[in-house]
Structures are given as C-alpha cells and as structure tokens.
Enzyme design. Sequence first.
Site, PDB file in Angstrom:
ATOM      1  CE  LYS A  74      32.532   7.476   8.673  1.00 37.68           C
ATOM      2  NZ  LYS A  74      33.045   6.367   9.520  1.00 37.68           N
ATOM      3  CB  SER A 149      34.140   8.155  12.870  1.00 36.61           C
ATOM      4  OG  SER A 149      34.094   7.042  12.014  1.00 36.61           O
ATOM      5  CB  SER A 173      33.027   4.241  13.049  1.00 39.15           C
ATOM      6  OG  SER A 173      34.007   4.954  13.739  1.00 39.15           O
TER       7      SER A 173
END
Length: 480
Positions: A74, A149, A173
Amino acid sequence: MHFDSTSLTLISARDALRRGDFSARELVEACLGEIDRRDGDLGAFLGTRAEAALAEADQADLNLPLGGLPIALKDNLNLLGEPCSCGSKILEGYRAPYDATAVARLKAAGAIVVGRTNMDEFAMGSSTENSALGRTRNPHAPDRVPGGSSGGSAAAVGAGLVPAALGSDTGGSIRQPAAFCGCVGLKPTYGRVSRYGLVAYASSLDQIGPFTRTAADAALMLQAIAGHDPRDSTSLDTPVPDFSSGLGDGIKGLRIGLPKEYFSAAIDPAMRATIDRALQTLAGLGAELVELSLPHSEYVVASYYLIATAEASTNLARFDGVRYGHRSADAGDLLEQYHQSRGQGFGPEVKRRILLGTYVLSSGYYDAYYLKAQRVRTLIRRDFEQAFSKVDLIASPASPFPAFKAGEKTADPLQMYLADIFTLAANLAGIPGISLPCGRMAIDDEPGVELPVGLQLLGPACSEPTLLRAAHSFEQAGSS
Ligand code: GLN
C-alpha cells in the site's frame, strides 16, 4: 516453463520455487506481465519497479521464508528510494528516505516488492474513491469499488496479480476491502507490527497487516512482519508466537460469539444468508455459537470519527509545503505558502477530517467531544473484555453490504462511513480481526454478477493464532 501465476498462494509458489518448477525471475516476470496486461483496467497499482524487482529475483535466497515471492505495498508504506504518495497530491515528488520496519522485515524474509498500490488519500475512506491518483475497480465487478482504504492491495490480490500485499487498517481498511475483493485480510493486535515508516493517519488506531489468498499465507506474512521495534514505542515487547504451527488443529469446542447488535443491524439479506451458512460451517466443525451483547456498539461510529479525525488533524500538520511534497509556487509569505500548499495538495475528504479533528480538539470543545469519545472508547474496550470472558472469538459480517457501485456513496460521507460499522470497534479496542472469503452472493437486478462476502472474526489481544486457526479450518471445510 508455463504456469499460471494468478492462482498461486505464497506457500504453493514457495514450494514450486524450491522444487525448481520455475525460477524467482520467471515468477516475478509472470506477475509483472499480469500487471501489464490487466492493471490498465483494474487500476490497483500506482507504480511498479520491474527492473529492481527482477534484479532482486536473480539474487533471491529460496531458503528464506518468503524467498523470491512477489508482493505489493500500500502506498503509505515507505520503501527506500521509491515514491510514497498516500494517494495524495501533497506528497508529489517525495521519495522514501528509509524502509518502514514492516517493509524491511519482508525484504529480510526474501520477499520482492513489485509495486505500490492505490489507496484512499491518507487512508481516509472505504472505497479508494478518495485517491487523488486514479480509480481502482473491483476485480469481480468492474463498475464497483474495491473497498478501502487499502483498495489497491485488495484488488491486486483479489485479481491474482500478486499472491500477497500489505495494507493498513485504522478502522477496517484491510478487512473491508478484503471482503469486497474476495481475499483474506488480517488486522493484527495494536502493536503487534511496528508502525515505523507507515505514514500516520490515526496513530492510536493504525496497524499494518497482510492481504493474502489463504489463512496459511496470512500466517506466513504476519510471521515476517511481527515483533518489537525500538523505533515504535507502541510496538509490543512480547514474544512472537509461531503463527503457522497450530493452523491444522481444528476448532472443536471453540466458543464463537455472535453480537446481537451486529446481527440486528441493517445487513443486506443475501449477505446475511451467506454469513449464516458460514456460521453453520463453523458449527459443523465443532465450534459453539453463543449469542452475546456489545452494548456500546451504537457509539462506535461517532467515537471513531472523533478520535480518528483528532489524531489525523495533528498528524497531517506536518504536510506544510516546507519539508516535503507539494509546495505552492506563487505564495507571497510563509503563511500564504502553508495555506496554498495545503489547500492545493489535500483533497476534500482529507480537508473535511482535518477541520473536524481540529474542531474537536479546540479549547472549549475538547471535553465535550474528544475527551467524551475517549471515555466511550474505554466502554467499547470493556464490552470486548466482557465478551471475551465468555467466548474465544466473535463473528460478524465484515461489512453490512457487498462491494457497491462506484459513485454510489461519494455524495454522502455519512453513508460511506457506515461501510465500516462492523470493523471500527476492533481498532478502538486494539484487538485483532480477520476477514475471510465465505462465499458469493447474487445481486437482485444484475443477473450473472456474484460478489464476494467476507466473514469477520475478532479475538482478544494477541489471539492471532486462534483467528488464523479458525480461518484455516473454515477454508479447509469449504474446499473439501
Ligand atoms: N473507512 C475508515 C475511515 O475512513 C477506515 C479507514 C482505515 O482503516 N484506514 O477512516
């Protein structure tokens, strides 16, 4: 040799590498090839590092636990020399001056980072639509969101572009996008994994964890990244267990709590049916299902959005256009430079949260909002302590609905916030949670579309071995 990299797990790839079925270079090439072919549409990646990854593959030590295995990160995790955008324009031009501890540990375990994945700006969101850098699609339904997210990491693993990725989970997330994209997502106990080098959103809630195709792979990833780090004073200074050894021990007699507040909430009926079947599978494996109460559940969303925004407002103060990232070109003085750089660099959701967080911390409102939210947080934590005096784990859907259509919830932030009603509490309580694929559900007016459903299991602090064992048992039951 010809092989299909899209169905490989970390463990199957590792075994194949060690047998010599293919080389680490061939494996990394295959993943990069899939990314080249399919990521133009999917949008999971913000960038790849093909040359560096291939060079690392040539040097891979296959005896290491993750030797030669390709993974994705990420884009809020620092990887030395690479951009780390956090899905934001404000970090334009920034390059990581060091490795995050979790990243350094993955590298030391032999993993090869092939690329950086898209995310909601500064991890604020539930659909990856708050990214300033592009759209990510759900691999199972291109007009739908991947969740957020960590949507890019979830989509990359769900689409089979890489066997594993790291994400971060501040309020869901990892678990919610894993559910939307049909992969396993694990949020470890707060402090189990060092946050050093993870760009902070809400420091008392943030935790790094893996996306994988199986629970056994999640155990392998967690093994590599877990453990005390002198650079993160909140990292746990307790021994790290062997997460893989007890996976096959079964769950006979395990007590699994079903919070009545979660099951009476508005859950999509088709999703509810899929979750009920999953619970029956767990019962069939010998688990005992016990109804219980988490009485303060109705305050979870409010308390989370006060605490998370308060922490975000201070954490994001460092993006001032002076030290790194975007700097406005035409400011007259320093104050104007701050205003313009931040005004231009941050997107609307980030601004909303900075405003909200600044407000709840301001003198006069601190007691009424922030302090009150902290007190409620203590009550929520106690709910779980009580619950875990009666049961070993708690089960719920990972999200009240499956992957929704792009654009469906962008107009109303509150609707978006509801995507996390089942995941936020674990972060407030600091406990671990896992989301695992438990089937597919049909969509009423869309024949042919089948969306993944995620079952969430929560456990007391440091119960990752139990969570992983339950998840593994469930997977085995499903595939036998
Ligand atoms: N969706 C939640 C939020 O927007 C959780 C995000 C996260 O876990 N990073 O804050």
